[in-house]
Structures are given as structure tokens and as C-alpha cells.
Design a protein around this motif. Structure first.
Motif, PDB file in Angstrom:
ATOM      1  N   ARG A 143     -33.484  12.618  52.807  1.00 15.49           N
ATOM      2  CA  ARG A 143     -33.893  13.192  51.523  1.00 15.49           C
ATOM      3  C   ARG A 143     -34.223  14.660  51.738  1.00 15.49           C
ATOM      4  O   ARG A 143     -35.189  14.998  52.421  1.00 15.49           O
ATOM      5  N   SER A 144     -33.411  15.513  51.126  1.00 12.91           N
ATOM      6  CA  SER A 144     -33.556  16.957  51.303  1.00 12.91           C
ATOM      7  C   SER A 144     -34.966  17.447  50.967  1.00 12.91           C
ATOM      8  O   SER A 144     -35.478  18.368  51.600  1.00 12.91           O
ATOM      9  N   SER A 145     -35.579  16.832  49.957  1.00 12.08           N
ATOM     10  CA  SER A 145     -36.868  17.336  49.466  1.00 12.08           C
ATOM     11  C   SER A 145     -38.040  17.022  50.395  1.00 12.08           C
ATOM     12  O   SER A 145     -39.174  17.413  50.084  1.00 12.08           O
ATOM     13  N   VAL A 160     -22.572  15.088  42.596  1.00  9.66           N
ATOM     14  CA  VAL A 160     -21.714  14.012  43.099  1.00  9.66           C
ATOM     15  C   VAL A 160     -22.227  13.634  44.480  1.00  9.66           C
ATOM     16  O   VAL A 160     -22.341  14.500  45.361  1.00  9.66           O
ATOM     17  N   ASP A 161     -22.584  12.366  44.649  1.00  9.43           N
ATOM     18  CA  ASP A 161     -23.075  11.921  45.948  1.00  9.43           C
ATOM     19  C   ASP A 161     -22.885  10.410  46.067  1.00  9.43           C
ATOM     20  O   ASP A 161     -23.265   9.668  45.157  1.00  9.43           O
ATOM     21  N   PRO A 162     -22.272   9.946  47.158  1.00  5.98           N
ATOM     22  CA  PRO A 162     -22.002   8.508  47.304  1.00  5.98           C
ATOM     23  C   PRO A 162     -23.234   7.694  47.698  1.00  5.98           C
ATOM     24  O   PRO A 162     -23.213   6.465  47.581  1.00  5.98           O
ATOM     25  N   SER A 163     -24.282   8.347  48.171  1.00  2.00           N
ATOM     26  CA  SER A 163     -25.465   7.616  48.647  1.00  2.00           C
ATOM     27  C   SER A 163     -26.336   7.287  47.449  1.00  2.00           C
ATOM     28  O   SER A 163     -27.055   8.146  46.926  1.00  2.00           O
ATOM     29  N   SER A 164     -26.244   6.021  46.998  1.00  2.00           N
ATOM     30  CA  SER A 164     -26.860   5.671  45.714  1.00  2.00           C
ATOM     31  C   SER A 164     -28.377   5.772  45.745  1.00  2.00           C
ATOM     32  O   SER A 164     -28.997   6.027  44.703  1.00  2.00           O
ATOM     33  N   ALA A 211     -24.041  22.042  49.958  1.00  2.00           N
ATOM     34  CA  ALA A 211     -24.824  22.484  51.107  1.00  2.00           C
ATOM     35  C   ALA A 211     -24.877  21.359  52.119  1.00  2.00           C
ATOM     36  O   ALA A 211     -25.155  20.205  51.763  1.00  2.00           O
ATOM     37  N   ASN A 212     -24.586  21.678  53.340  1.00  2.00           N
ATOM     38  CA  ASN A 212     -24.688  20.713  54.432  1.00  2.00           C
ATOM     39  C   ASN A 212     -23.922  19.435  54.113  1.00  2.00           C
ATOM     40  O   ASN A 212     -24.399  18.335  54.397  1.00  2.00           O
ATOM     41  N   THR A 213     -22.779  19.583  53.513  1.00  2.00           N
ATOM     42  CA  THR A 213     -21.946  18.440  53.128  1.00  2.00           C
ATOM     43  C   THR A 213     -20.464  18.686  53.434  1.00  2.00           C
ATOM     44  O   THR A 213     -19.799  17.778  53.950  1.00  2.00           O
ATOM     45  N   PHE A 219     -17.874   9.553  46.133  1.00  2.00           N
ATOM     46  CA  PHE A 219     -17.421  10.583  47.066  1.00  2.00           C
ATOM     47  C   PHE A 219     -16.671  11.635  46.253  1.00  2.00           C
ATOM     48  O   PHE A 219     -15.799  11.287  45.450  1.00  2.00           O
ATOM     49  N   PHE A 220     -16.960  12.906  46.475  1.00  2.00           N
ATOM     50  CA  PHE A 220     -16.128  13.957  45.894  1.00  2.00           C
ATOM     51  C   PHE A 220     -14.849  13.993  46.715  1.00  2.00           C
ATOM     52  O   PHE A 220     -14.888  14.021  47.949  1.00  2.00           O
ATOM     53  N   GLU A 221     -13.723  13.994  46.056  1.00  2.00           N
ATOM     54  CA  GLU A 221     -12.410  14.112  46.693  1.00  2.00           C
ATOM     55  C   GLU A 221     -11.437  14.401  45.558  1.00  2.00           C
ATOM     56  O   GLU A 221     -11.857  14.576  44.418  1.00  2.00           O
ATOM     57  N   PRO A 223     -14.306  15.006  56.955  1.00  2.00           N
ATOM     58  CA  PRO A 223     -13.078  15.219  57.730  1.00  2.00           C
ATOM     59  C   PRO A 223     -11.866  15.459  56.835  1.00  2.00           C
ATOM     60  O   PRO A 223     -11.024  16.297  57.145  1.00  2.00           O
ATOM     61  N   TYR A 224     -11.836  14.740  55.693  1.00  2.00           N
ATOM     62  CA  TYR A 224     -10.682  14.824  54.765  1.00  2.00           C
ATOM     63  C   TYR A 224     -10.835  16.038  53.851  1.00  2.00           C
ATOM     64  O   TYR A 224     -10.688  15.931  52.622  1.00  2.00           O
ATOM     65  N   ILE A 225     -11.084  17.175  54.446  1.00  2.00           N
ATOM     66  CA  ILE A 225     -11.418  18.389  53.679  1.00  2.00           C
ATOM     67  C   ILE A 225     -10.225  18.910  52.872  1.00  2.00           C
ATOM     68  O   ILE A 225     -10.411  19.614  51.880  1.00  2.00           O
ATOM     69  N   ILE A 234     -21.436  19.108  45.261  1.00  2.00           N
ATOM     70  CA  ILE A 234     -20.914  18.076  46.166  1.00  2.00           C
ATOM     71  C   ILE A 234     -22.013  17.766  47.188  1.00  2.00           C
ATOM     72  O   ILE A 234     -22.417  18.645  47.950  1.00  2.00           O
ATOM     73  N   GLY A 235     -22.514  16.537  47.180  1.00  2.00           N
ATOM     74  CA  GLY A 235     -23.596  16.170  48.114  1.00  2.00           C
ATOM     75  C   GLY A 235     -24.949  16.600  47.571  1.00  2.00           C
ATOM     76  O   GLY A 235     -25.726  17.263  48.244  1.00  2.00           O
ATOM     77  N   SER A 236     -25.234  16.184  46.320  1.00  2.00           N
ATOM     78  CA  SER A 236     -26.449  16.649  45.632  1.00  2.00           C
ATOM     79  C   SER A 236     -27.711  15.945  46.119  1.00  2.00           C
ATOM     80  O   SER A 236     -28.822  16.343  45.756  1.00  2.00           O
TER      81      SER A 236
HETATM   82  N1  SAH Z   1     -27.120  19.104  49.905  1.00  2.00           N
HETATM   83  C1  SAH Z   1     -28.277  18.468  50.506  1.00  2.00           C
HETATM   84  C2  SAH Z   1     -27.920  17.136  51.198  1.00  2.00           C
HETATM   85  C3  SAH Z   1     -27.187  17.247  52.498  1.00  2.00           C
HETATM   86  S1  SAH Z   1     -26.991  15.642  53.282  1.00  2.00           S
HETATM   87  C4  SAH Z   1     -28.945  19.407  51.475  1.00  2.00           C
HETATM   88  O1  SAH Z   1     -28.384  20.422  51.835  1.00  2.00           O
HETATM   89  O2  SAH Z   1     -30.048  19.093  51.922  1.00  2.00           O
HETATM   90  C5  SAH Z   1     -25.290  15.310  52.967  1.00  2.00           C
HETATM   91  C6  SAH Z   1     -25.073  14.591  51.633  1.00  2.00           C
HETATM   92  O3  SAH Z   1     -23.662  14.561  51.407  1.00  2.00           O
HETATM   93  C7  SAH Z   1     -25.536  13.148  51.621  1.00  2.00           C
HETATM   94  O4  SAH Z   1     -26.405  12.934  50.546  1.00  2.00           O
HETATM   95  C8  SAH Z   1     -24.227  12.340  51.501  1.00  2.00           C
HETATM   96  O5  SAH Z   1     -24.379  11.148  50.790  1.00  2.00           O
HETATM   97  C9  SAH Z   1     -23.327  13.327  50.798  1.00  2.00           C
HETATM   98  N2  SAH Z   1     -21.856  13.175  50.946  1.00  2.00           N
HETATM   99  C10 SAH Z   1     -21.143  12.783  52.030  1.00  2.00           C
HETATM  100  N3  SAH Z   1     -19.825  12.785  51.741  1.00  2.00           N
HETATM  101  C11 SAH Z   1     -19.682  13.212  50.455  1.00  2.00           C
HETATM  102  C12 SAH Z   1     -18.579  13.418  49.568  1.00  2.00           C
HETATM  103  N4  SAH Z   1     -17.322  13.216  49.952  1.00  2.00           N
HETATM  104  N5  SAH Z   1     -18.834  13.841  48.313  1.00  2.00           N
HETATM  105  C13 SAH Z   1     -20.106  14.064  47.888  1.00  2.00           C
HETATM  106  N6  SAH Z   1     -21.190  13.885  48.683  1.00  2.00           N
HETATM  107  C14 SAH Z   1     -20.986  13.467  49.950  1.00  2.00           C
END
Ligand code: SAH
Ligand code: TMP
Ligand code: ZN
Length: 408
Positions: free
Chosen positions: A73-75, A127-131, A170-172, A148-150, A177-179, A106-108
Motif C-alpha cells: 500500500r503506497s500510502s 487501473v490496477d489488478p490488485s483488488s 509510478a513504479n509500475t 491489468f492495463f494492456e 514485461p509485456y511492455i 496505470i498501477g493506481s
Molecule cells: N503507483 C504506486 C503503486 C506501485 S506498486 C506507487 O508508486 O506507489 C505496483 C502496482 O502496479 C501494484 O498495485 C500492482 O497491482 C499494479 N500493476 C501491476 N501490473 C499492472 C498492470 N499491467 N496494469 C495496471 N497495474 C498493474
């Protein structure tokens, strides 16, 4: 002989430069008594001889990492919460000033950035797959898509909500890998003059500080300015700005636009010149890194063994994903570090992956204070040392292992 590995982006040959051996999923904290069938993979890292992208050689399936139980959890960090609030405020004054602007993240995660956008009444979608994390974001008033964002999800979003003026991450992006699919998605979703902005840990800081624990399953790519520039061009975009950030031990905010839409800033040339002068992706740099990593491991284990022999107590602080590599590569066990404290509720009462060192709430830290605390969350050193200043006031000492093993 190891197999020849191909770049996930350009299919060039990837030269391996470090092998951490068998490693667990870094954020897979275990229930006590449920440690059978733990998943392991070979954590090894290499550099592409064509596009210079540093990347892992083995990929962990994404659903094994990012699912309902993903605990991060980022917070949990006040410092990072403030950082992302500032990021949001800056965007609200720059990229999001038009008529009915729309931003996608992406990865909120728990909404650490988008909650400020939501409060400002600006159209957005996380968008975030981790419910679990996505649920926390929704509670904070953020509109989320648990996914998943794709490419395919981006096409859906475009159809439902129209073009995005800003796509932030950020940090996502380094976790994906499938960038290629991410860039196709950005192409489908981004307004013609919109920007794709992402923040990621910076290779130069990782190499320069021997921050080997930044290498783990989720960090599939370790970006440099050169490799991101190559990647953007390969996927039909242009790197137009780069800014160094003092977060997570050193990161860069990259701004990507459609070709010719924005004038590239001088910062990019400055970064490129520095990377070139430092030989950032030359073999010598990786050889030095490998030697330095082994020395940190040896120094840290020698210190922990000596402290134990002297009857001193050591507790871990911050059961970070990074600590999975630090603990399991170095060989730190429960005998040396009987538990680690962490503020994340979903990690407490569980066992760290691989080592099975128990995780406890921070309240266990001062009850009583140990003689030493091993700071796994070294990227949050200032915040944690301030919060736990009584520990040092009462004679406790912090052990850090980045950029080398030292006690403060
Ligand atoms: N942006 C936040 C969280 C980073 S953790 C920060 O900077 O603190 C990475 C996050 O990316 C996780 O919540 C994970 O579920 C998410 N994630 C992983 N693959 C993803 C995808 N394909 N699309 C969107 N989110 C994704
Ligand atoms: P990170 O380095 O990947 O951001 O993870 C930081 C971890 O440290 C996370 O599990 C939360 C934990 N933490 C604390 O326990 N106390 C703190 O004060 C901070 C900032 C983080
Ligand atoms: Zn490549």
C-alpha cells in the motif's frame, strides 16, 4: 553454459551479469503453517547488447504477483503520499487544464495519487489488478478498474471514456514485461497531444549505490535514459523530458509523447552524456556491481553473526519487497533476525517469503527495543528514523547496507 537470452523488447542478446539464485515472490507473505509449495524462480539480471535495457532473465507470471492479496500500500509512507499529492497538483496545473481533461493511471494502488485528482473534480480512472489495493482506492473516492492495463483494456477505456490527456504511472511500468502491449495501449488511449509520464527507479542509482535489493521479481526492467529513449522510439513514441527524483533511493520521471508533438528538453542530453561518461551500461560497470554486491553480502553476514555471538539483539525494520532479495540472497535467518516490523496490516502476523522470518506490527519494536535495527526500508530512512527517534535516543543503532554496510 547458460542459454542465450533474448531481450523482451528488441530480441537482442541479453548478457547476464548477476545471478541471485532461487528466489521467492517478493510480496508473497505466508500464513504461519502454510509454507509448503512456496513458489521460487531464478532471479538473474542482464543487459541487452542492442538496446541496453537491463532486465530479468526469468519472468514470474503476473497473476502470481498481482492479485487480491497483493499487500503493498503506497500510502504507508507519509513521504510518498506527499510526493504523489504534489505530482497530482502539478498535473492539475499543467497537463490537465483543458476542457474536461481526463487522466488514466496505470498501477493506481490505493489511490495515493488519484485521490487528489478526484478531490479536484477532474475526470480520472485508476487501473490496477490488485483488488485489495483497488478497493482501498475506491474507498478514497477514486474511480478504478480492477484490471491489468494492456492493449485490450486500453481500447475498452478509450471506447468508454474517450482519449486521455495524461497517462501516468509510478513504479509500475518497470513491473510489466509485456511492455509492448502497454505502448500499444497508450497509443490507443492517448490524445494526440497527450503525454505518458512514468516514474521509475533509476539504473544509475541502483548501480552507483550497489542497491542490489532493488532487483526482485516485480522489478522486471531497470530503466536508464538511454534504454527508455530506445524503447519509446521502438514503439513509435519519443522521450521528451526526464527529471531526477529523490524517492525510493533515486528515480527518474520520464515524459513520453507522440513524435514531434513536444520539444525534447536539454535534460535528456545532459542525462545521456552523463550515462555515456560513466559507462553506465558497459561491462566494467556490471562487473564492479557484482563484486560490490558480494562484498555487501559478506560484510552484512559477518556483522550479524558477530552481533549474535556478542549476545546483541537485532530486529528487521520494513518487510519490504526489496528485503526478499536482501534476506534470501545474503542468507539471513530467524536466528540472526528473529522478526521484522512493518506498518502494513496485510503483512503483519505473516512470514517473509523464503526466509519465513515473522512480521510484526511496529508496536513490537519498542517492546523492548532491540540493540540494533536492520533497516530493510532504507529508502524511507528519514521518515522511519524520525518516527522511531526514541530508539536511537535510548541507545539503539540502525544497520544500513546501502551503499555499504554501516551502523548509525
Ligand atoms: N503507483 C504506486 C503503486 C506501485 S506498486 C506507487 O508508486 O506507489 C505496483 C502496482 O502496479 C501494484 O498495485 C500492482 O497491482 C499494479 N500493476 C501491476 N501490473 C499492472 C498492470 N499491467 N496494469 C495496471 N497495474 C498493474
Ligand atoms: P517500499 O520500500 O517498497 O516502499 O516498502 C516499504 C515498506 O516499509 C512497506 O511494507 C511499509 C513499511 N513501512 C513501515 O513499516 N514504516 C514506515 O514508516 C514506512 C514509511 C514504511
Ligand atoms: Zn533490447
Amino acid at each position: 553454459m547458460t542459454d542465450m537470452h533474448r531481450c523482451r523488447i528488441c530480441r537482442g542478446v541479453v548478457a547476464e551479469f548477476f545471478d541471485f539464485g532461487r528466489q521467492p515472490i517478493s510480496d508473497a507473505f505466508l500464513e504461519p503453517g502454510q509454507v509448503e509449495n512456496e513458489f521460487f524462480f531464478r532471479l538473474a539480471v542482464g543487459v541487452c547488447q542492442s538496446c541496453t535495457m537491463v532486465q530479468l532473465l526469468e519472468e514470474v507470471p503476473r497473476d502470481r504477483m498481482f492479485h487480491h492479496g497483493y499487500p503493498y500500500r503506497s500510502s504507508e509512507s507519509t513521504f510518498m503520499s506527499k510526493h504523489f499529492e504534489q505530482v497530482a497538483r502539478r498535473f492539475l496545473e499543467t497537463e490537465l487544464t483543458g476542457d474536461d481533461p481526463f487522466v488514466v493511471e496505470i498501477g493506481s494502488n490505493d489511490g495515493v495519487m488519484l485521490r487528489t485528482v478526484s478531490e479536484a473534480g477532474v475526470r480520472h480512472l485508476g487501473v490496477d489488478p490488485s483488488s485489495g489495493a483497488a478497493g482501498a482506492a475506491a474507498t478514497a473516492g477514486v474511480r478504478v478498474r480492477t484490471d491489468f492495463f494492456e492493449e485490450s483494456s486500453a481500447i475498452d477505456i478509450r471506447a468508454a471514456d474517450g482519449p486521455a490527456h495524461l497517462i501516468f504511472s509510478a513504479n509500475t511500468t518497470s513491473h510489466i514485461p509485456y511492455i509492448d502491449s502497454i505502448f500499444r495501449g497508450v497509443d490507443a488511449l492517448l490524445a494526440d497531444d497527450g503525454v505518458f509520464v512514468f516514474e521509475e527507479r533509476y539504473l544509475a542509482d541502483i548501480i552507483g549505490q550497489t542497491a542490489f535489493d532493488q532487483i526482485y521479481d516485480e522489478h522486471f526492467y531497470l530503466f536508464s535514459i538511454r534504454s527508455v529513449q530506445n524503447m519509446a522510439e521502438r514503439f513509435g513514441f519519443q522521450l521528451v523530458d526526464a527529471e531526477h527524483l529523490p524517492v525510493h533511493g533515486g528515480a527518474v520521471r520520464y515524459t513520453i509523447a507522440r513524435p514531434g508533438r513536444r520539444k525534447p528538453t536539454r535534460a535528456i542530453d545532459d542525462f545521456l552524456a552523463r550515462e555515456e561518461a560513466d559507462g553506465l551500461t558497459e561491462p566494467a560497470a556490471f562487473e564492479r556491481f557484482a563484486t560490490d554486491v558480494r562484498k555487501v553480502r559478506d560484510d552484512l553476514m559477518a556483522l550479524l553473526r558477530k552481533l549474535r555471538a556478542d549476545g546483541r539483539t537485532v530486529v528487521g525494520y520494513g518487510a519490504t519487497a526489496k528485503s526478499a532479495t536482501a534476506v534470501n540472497y545474503c542468507g539471513i535467518t530467524e536466528e540472526l533476525v528473529p522478526f521484522a516490523c512493518d506498518s502494513t496490516p496485510a503483512k503483519q502476523g505473516k512470514l517473509m517469503p523464503g526466509s519465513h522470518i515473522p512480521v510484526r506490527a511496529p508496536s513490537a519494536f519498542g517492546n523492548p527495543y532491540p540493540d540494533y535495527a536492520l533497516l530493510f526500508a532504507w529508502n524511507h530512512a528519514e521518515e522511519i528514523m524520525l518516527k522511531e527517534r526514541e530508539f536511537r535516543d535510548s541507545g539503539g543503532r540502525w544497520i544500513l547496507y546501502v551503499p555499504n554496510v554501516h551502523v548509525v
